[in-house]
Design an enzyme around this catalytic site. Structure first.
Site, PDB file in Angstrom:
ATOM      1  CE  LYS A 231      -0.541   0.381   5.136  1.00  0.00           C
ATOM      2  NZ  LYS A 231      -1.194  -0.268   5.923  1.00  0.00           N
TER       3      LYS A 231
ATOM      4  NE  ARG B  57      -5.453   0.203  11.939  1.00  0.00           N
ATOM      5  CZ  ARG B  57      -4.714   0.126  11.013  1.00  0.00           C
ATOM      6  NH1 ARG B  57      -4.189   1.264  10.659  1.00  0.00           N
ATOM      7  NH2 ARG B  57      -4.478  -0.987  10.545  1.00  0.00           N
TER       8      ARG B  57
HETATM    9  C1  LIG Z   1      -0.485  -1.106   6.839  1.00  0.00           C
HETATM   10  C2  LIG Z   1      -0.653  -2.253   7.297  1.00  0.00           C
HETATM   11  C3  LIG Z   1       0.480  -3.184   7.677  1.00  0.00           C
HETATM   12  C4  LIG Z   1       1.782  -2.795   7.294  1.00  0.00           C
HETATM   13  O1  LIG Z   1       2.201  -1.735   8.118  1.00  0.00           O
HETATM   14  P1  LIG Z   1       3.844  -1.542   8.007  1.00  0.00           P
HETATM   15  O2  LIG Z   1       3.973  -0.549   9.456  1.00  0.00           O
HETATM   16  O3  LIG Z   1       4.010  -0.750   6.712  1.00  0.00           O
HETATM   17  O4  LIG Z   1       4.687  -2.506   7.906  1.00  0.00           O
HETATM   18  C5  LIG Z   1      -0.022  -4.477   8.217  1.00  0.00           C
HETATM   19  N1  LIG Z   1      -1.248  -4.520   8.964  1.00  0.00           N
HETATM   20  C6  LIG Z   1      -2.232  -3.742   8.541  1.00  0.00           C
HETATM   21  C7  LIG Z   1      -3.596  -4.162   9.004  1.00  0.00           C
HETATM   22  C8  LIG Z   1      -1.952  -2.690   7.955  1.00  0.00           C
HETATM   23  O5  LIG Z   1      -3.090  -1.700   7.617  1.00  0.00           O
END
Ligand SMILES: *Cc1c(COP(=O)(O)O)cnc(C)c1O
Length: 370
Positions: A36, A134
């Protein structure tokens, strides 16, 4: 064309392989790599999907899951939707994502109805909130967790792949052996109460990497979902660099459009800046000011760090300072620059996560691959 975001695919691959070696201590450890923050860039997604160390390609948006689909299928991997599904897009989630992270039984039931229609089985990971507040069912509410699991197991076209958690996102809570152990415990209780196996216990994002470095990742955790760590080499729990990863895999190159010798303190009555903030400028006397053709529409300028090329790598260049920005300008103090600069030259930067998100998403930023 500038600004240009330069992705070094080899270096990104190196980081993924290093992290895989670090976290994959057992054969049943499955690694999710997250696309993402580079807006599911096609070349990067392909390199991730083709990497034998990667099991799942994760993203939070369905547009990105769909864009990754061809690579994911070509290399026999599975896609993981990270953001809780919107009921309104249940149809395209079932059609395009193999796995989704969930916390609402109404949503899981909607996915089940859709999966029936499409004659598919959709896999879900039930999210447990360990305190970051969250997503997820609150860990203390065992009754609710067990009730939701019971309802999931009654659904014909949903497979409960496991449980997971997300930390260091809203509350800034750091994963520890202790809180992740709670997740493992929840998994065990579900397994014994319902006499099932949960193949996946997903222990968070890049902020969990440090636990693997210290050998403190609980044994029961067998999945991490990693984005920032492989992209920017960040241990996001402590804002450290991950030793073994490289932090110059993504570099942004920007062109200088003005160089003037001017005061550092604005002249006149002070109101607000272009973005509605109250300026707080330091008086450093008369300085050499450079304006670069990039702004807040493309990045978070204060989160860009000047670097200088050295062979194949980049090192930080503290001789240049980012002073501020407006929507499409970035202003630097280059008085102490080690380099002799002129209008039309370019400067290079590494960046933090917030800056990368905007850069990768901006249509005004050219993307290039090394
Ligand atoms: C964005 C996201 C990740 C990845 O997070 P990083 O800090 O970029 O490694 C993992 N799990 C969820 C649910 C996320 O939204």
């Amino acid at each position: 064309m500038y600004p240009k975001l330069k992705y070094n695919i080899k270096k990104l691959e190196h980081n993924i392989n290093y992290l895989a070696k670090l976290v994959k201590k057992t054969d049943n450890f499955k690694l999710t790599i997250v696309t993402k923050s580079v807006a599911a860039d096609k070349e990067i997604a392909k390199s991730i999907a083709s990497n034998p160390n990667v099991d799942y390609v994760g993203d939070s948006r369905m547009e990105n899951i769909i864009s990754n689909k061809q690579s994911v299928e070509e290399y026999g991997k599975e896609s993981m939707l990270l953001r809780l599904p919107m009921i309104s897009e249940a149809d395209r989630i079932v059609a395009n994502a193999d796995i989704s992270l969930n916390s609402e039984i109404v949503t899981i039931k909607a996915l089940n109805e859709e999966a029936k229609k499409q004659s598919k089985v959709h896999k879900v990971i039930l999210m447990i909130d360990l305190g970051d507040l969250r997503e997820g069912i609150f860990y203390e509410d065992k009754e609710k967790i067990m009730d939701v699991v019971k309802q999931i197991l009654e659904l014909s076209n949903i497979e409960l792949l496991g449980v997971g958690t997300n930390l260091t996102c809203y509350g800034g809570i750091i994963p520890t052996y202790k809180n992740l152990q709670i997740l493992c415990q929840v998994a065990k209780e579900i397994e014994s109460q319902f006499n099932i196996k949960l193949p996946i216990v997903s222990g968070g994002n890049s902020s969990s990497v440090y636990l693997a470095e210290r050998n403190e990742l609980p044994e029961g955790i067998n999945n991490l979902r990693l984005g920032e760590s492989f992209l920017l080499c960040n241990d996001t729990a402590h804002c450290n660099e991950i030793k073994g990863c490289v932090k110059d895999a993504i570099i942004c190159e920007v062109e200088i459009i003005e160089l003037q010798h001017k005061p550092s303190l604005p002249i006149g009555e002070v109101g607000l800046d272009a973005l509605g903030n109250k300026p707080n400028h330091q008086d450093k006397g008369v300085i050499d000011r450079a304006i670069l053709a990039i702004g807040e529409q493309d990045t978070v300028c204060k989160r860009m760090y000047p670097v200088i090329k050295q062979g194949e790598d980049y090192i930080d260049d503290p001789s240049i300072e980012v002073l501020g920005s407006s929507s499409d300008h970035m202003i630097l103090d280059v008085s102490k620059s080690k380099r002799k600069l002129k209008v039309g030259d370019t400067l290079e930067f590494r960046m933090d996560y917030a800056a990368l998100l905007r850069l990768a998403t901006s249509p005004y930023v050219e993307k290039e691959y090394l």
